[in-house]
Design a protein around this motif. Structure first.
Motif, PDB file in Angstrom:
ATOM      1  N   LEU A  73       0.828  -1.214   0.000  1.00  0.00           N
ATOM      2  CA  LEU A  73       0.000   0.000   0.000  1.00  0.00           C
ATOM      3  C   LEU A  73       0.862   1.263   0.000  1.00  0.00           C
ATOM      4  CD1 LEU A  73      -2.901  -1.026   2.383  1.00  0.00           C
ATOM      5  CD2 LEU A  73      -3.053  -0.573  -0.070  1.00  0.00           C
ATOM      6  N   ALA A  74       1.982   1.237   0.704  1.00  0.00           N
ATOM      7  CA  ALA A  74       2.880   2.402   0.719  1.00  0.00           C
ATOM      8  C   ALA A  74       3.412   2.666  -0.688  1.00  0.00           C
ATOM      9  CB  ALA A  74       4.016   2.179   1.708  1.00  0.00           C
ATOM     10  N   THR A  75       3.755   1.615  -1.404  1.00  0.00           N
ATOM     11  CA  THR A  75       4.222   1.756  -2.788  1.00  0.00           C
ATOM     12  C   THR A  75       3.111   2.318  -3.667  1.00  0.00           C
ATOM     13  OG1 THR A  75       5.801  -0.051  -2.522  1.00  0.00           O
ATOM     14  CG2 THR A  75       5.153   0.499  -4.777  1.00  0.00           C
ATOM     15  N   TYR A  76       1.898   1.812  -3.480  1.00  0.00           N
ATOM     16  CA  TYR A  76       0.751   2.282  -4.257  1.00  0.00           C
ATOM     17  C   TYR A  76       0.488   3.769  -3.997  1.00  0.00           C
ATOM     18  CZ  TYR A  76      -4.002   2.508  -6.167  1.00  0.00           C
ATOM     19  OH  TYR A  76      -5.120   2.855  -6.879  1.00  0.00           O
ATOM     20  N   VAL A  77       0.556   4.177  -2.748  1.00  0.00           N
ATOM     21  CA  VAL A  77       0.326   5.581  -2.381  1.00  0.00           C
ATOM     22  C   VAL A  77       1.385   6.484  -3.014  1.00  0.00           C
ATOM     23  CG1 VAL A  77       0.483   7.179  -0.410  1.00  0.00           C
ATOM     24  CG2 VAL A  77      -0.946   5.152  -0.254  1.00  0.00           C
ATOM     25  N   ARG A  79       2.912   6.146  -5.851  1.00  0.00           N
ATOM     26  CA  ARG A  79       2.874   6.219  -7.320  1.00  0.00           C
ATOM     27  C   ARG A  79       2.197   7.512  -7.761  1.00  0.00           C
ATOM     28  NH1 ARG A  79       0.165   0.794  -9.240  1.00  0.00           N
ATOM     29  NH2 ARG A  79      -0.864   2.422 -10.437  1.00  0.00           N
ATOM     30  N   GLU A  80       2.780   8.166  -8.722  1.00  0.00           N
ATOM     31  CA  GLU A  80       2.243   9.438  -9.218  1.00  0.00           C
ATOM     32  C   GLU A  80       0.850   9.291  -9.814  1.00  0.00           C
ATOM     33  OE1 GLU A  80       3.562  12.400 -12.725  1.00  0.00           O
ATOM     34  OE2 GLU A  80       5.110  11.965 -11.212  1.00  0.00           O
ATOM     35  N   GLU A  81       0.581   8.144 -10.458  1.00  0.00           N
ATOM     36  CA  GLU A  81      -0.697   7.967 -11.135  1.00  0.00           C
ATOM     37  C   GLU A  81      -1.830   7.482 -10.227  1.00  0.00           C
ATOM     38  OE1 GLU A  81       1.730   4.199 -11.743  1.00  0.00           O
ATOM     39  OE2 GLU A  81       2.131   6.319 -11.904  1.00  0.00           O
ATOM     40  N   THR A  82      -1.553   7.252  -8.950  1.00  0.00           N
ATOM     41  CA  THR A  82      -2.596   6.806  -8.025  1.00  0.00           C
ATOM     42  C   THR A  82      -3.579   7.952  -7.775  1.00  0.00           C
ATOM     43  OG1 THR A  82      -1.065   5.272  -6.957  1.00  0.00           O
ATOM     44  CG2 THR A  82      -3.042   5.858  -5.724  1.00  0.00           C
ATOM     45  N   PRO A  83      -4.878   7.704  -7.991  1.00  0.00           N
ATOM     46  CA  PRO A  83      -5.882   8.762  -7.769  1.00  0.00           C
ATOM     47  C   PRO A  83      -5.893   9.243  -6.318  1.00  0.00           C
ATOM     48  CG  PRO A  83      -6.860   6.858  -8.897  1.00  0.00           C
ATOM     49  CD  PRO A  83      -5.479   6.455  -8.450  1.00  0.00           C
ATOM     50  N   ALA A  84      -6.184  10.528  -6.133  1.00  0.00           N
ATOM     51  CA  ALA A  84      -6.178  11.141  -4.802  1.00  0.00           C
ATOM     52  C   ALA A  84      -7.117  10.417  -3.840  1.00  0.00           C
ATOM     53  CB  ALA A  84      -6.547  12.619  -4.895  1.00  0.00           C
ATOM     54  N   ARG A  85      -8.292   9.989  -4.329  1.00  0.00           N
ATOM     55  CA  ARG A  85      -9.244   9.296  -3.442  1.00  0.00           C
ATOM     56  C   ARG A  85      -8.646   7.977  -2.949  1.00  0.00           C
ATOM     57  NH1 ARG A  85     -10.900   8.489  -8.545  1.00  0.00           N
ATOM     58  NH2 ARG A  85     -11.249   6.329  -9.182  1.00  0.00           N
ATOM     59  N   ASP A  86      -7.880   7.294  -3.811  1.00  0.00           N
ATOM     60  CA  ASP A  86      -7.233   6.049  -3.399  1.00  0.00           C
ATOM     61  C   ASP A  86      -6.120   6.326  -2.394  1.00  0.00           C
ATOM     62  OD1 ASP A  86      -8.930   4.811  -5.160  1.00  0.00           O
ATOM     63  OD2 ASP A  86      -7.348   3.916  -6.396  1.00  0.00           O
ATOM     64  N   VAL A  87      -5.389   7.412  -2.623  1.00  0.00           N
ATOM     65  CA  VAL A  87      -4.313   7.779  -1.691  1.00  0.00           C
ATOM     66  C   VAL A  87      -4.894   8.006  -0.304  1.00  0.00           C
ATOM     67  CG1 VAL A  87      -2.603   9.558  -1.103  1.00  0.00           C
ATOM     68  CG2 VAL A  87      -2.768   8.720  -3.452  1.00  0.00           C
ATOM     69  N   SER A  88      -6.002   8.708  -0.240  1.00  0.00           N
ATOM     70  CA  SER A  88      -6.637   8.994   1.042  1.00  0.00           C
ATOM     71  C   SER A  88      -7.048   7.702   1.761  1.00  0.00           C
ATOM     72  CB  SER A  88      -7.858   9.888   0.825  1.00  0.00           C
ATOM     73  OG  SER A  88      -8.546  10.092   2.039  1.00  0.00           O
ATOM     74  N   ASN A  89      -7.743   6.825   1.051  1.00  0.00           N
ATOM     75  CA  ASN A  89      -8.187   5.570   1.668  1.00  0.00           C
ATOM     76  C   ASN A  89      -7.016   4.649   2.010  1.00  0.00           C
ATOM     77  OD1 ASN A  89     -11.148   5.677   1.776  1.00  0.00           O
ATOM     78  ND2 ASN A  89     -10.953   5.967  -0.414  1.00  0.00           N
ATOM     79  N   ALA A  90      -6.047   4.554   1.134  1.00  0.00           N
ATOM     80  CA  ALA A  90      -4.884   3.698   1.396  1.00  0.00           C
ATOM     81  C   ALA A  90      -4.080   4.235   2.578  1.00  0.00           C
ATOM     82  CB  ALA A  90      -4.007   3.594   0.153  1.00  0.00           C
ATOM     83  N   THR A  91      -4.001   5.549   2.708  1.00  0.00           N
ATOM     84  CA  THR A  91      -3.287   6.153   3.837  1.00  0.00           C
ATOM     85  C   THR A  91      -3.977   5.814   5.155  1.00  0.00           C
ATOM     86  OG1 THR A  91      -2.449   7.922   2.425  1.00  0.00           O
ATOM     87  CG2 THR A  91      -2.434   8.333   4.800  1.00  0.00           C
TER      88      THR A  91
END
Length: 103
Positions: A73-77, A79-91
């Motif tokens: 999940l840290a790697t996914y967060v 990534r530049e192309e990860t959508p902001a909504r995904d970053v928020s939930n993954a964080t």
């Protein structure tokens, strides 16, 4: 006298439906990357995907699964192309994983 093998310590990580989706997506990306590289996907990835698909049952993650899921999940967060909504939930999920890892 023989003793029984030690029980593997497990952790409960409760995820909302959206957090499950983001976690599933990040794990699926990892799985696809392994398959694209003609590698065998890591067993833990399949195990955690199955847990999520079984009604989001993430109440028995092992220490190893928790650590590896955190890294994924840290790697996914990051990534530049990860959508902001995904970053928020993954964080949010990363915070929960960190809490159980440090408990």
């Amino acid at each position: 006298m023989s003793s029984s093998p030690p029980e593997t310590e497990t952790y409960e990580v409760t995820l909302s439906r959206t957090e499950q989706w983001v976690t599933h997506y990040a794990l699926s990306n990892r799985l696809d990357a392994a398959l694209d590289a003609d590698e065998t996907p890591p067993e833990w990835t399949l195990e955690v995907l199955e847990m999520i698909e079984a009604d989001g049952d993430t109440e028995r993650l092992t220490r190893s699964q928790t650590d590896r899921l955190y890294e994924t999940l840290a790697t996914y967060v990051d990534r530049e192309e990860t959508p902001a909504r995904d970053v928020s939930n993954a964080t949010t999920v990363l915070g929960r994983l960190e809490d159980v890892r440090n408990a």
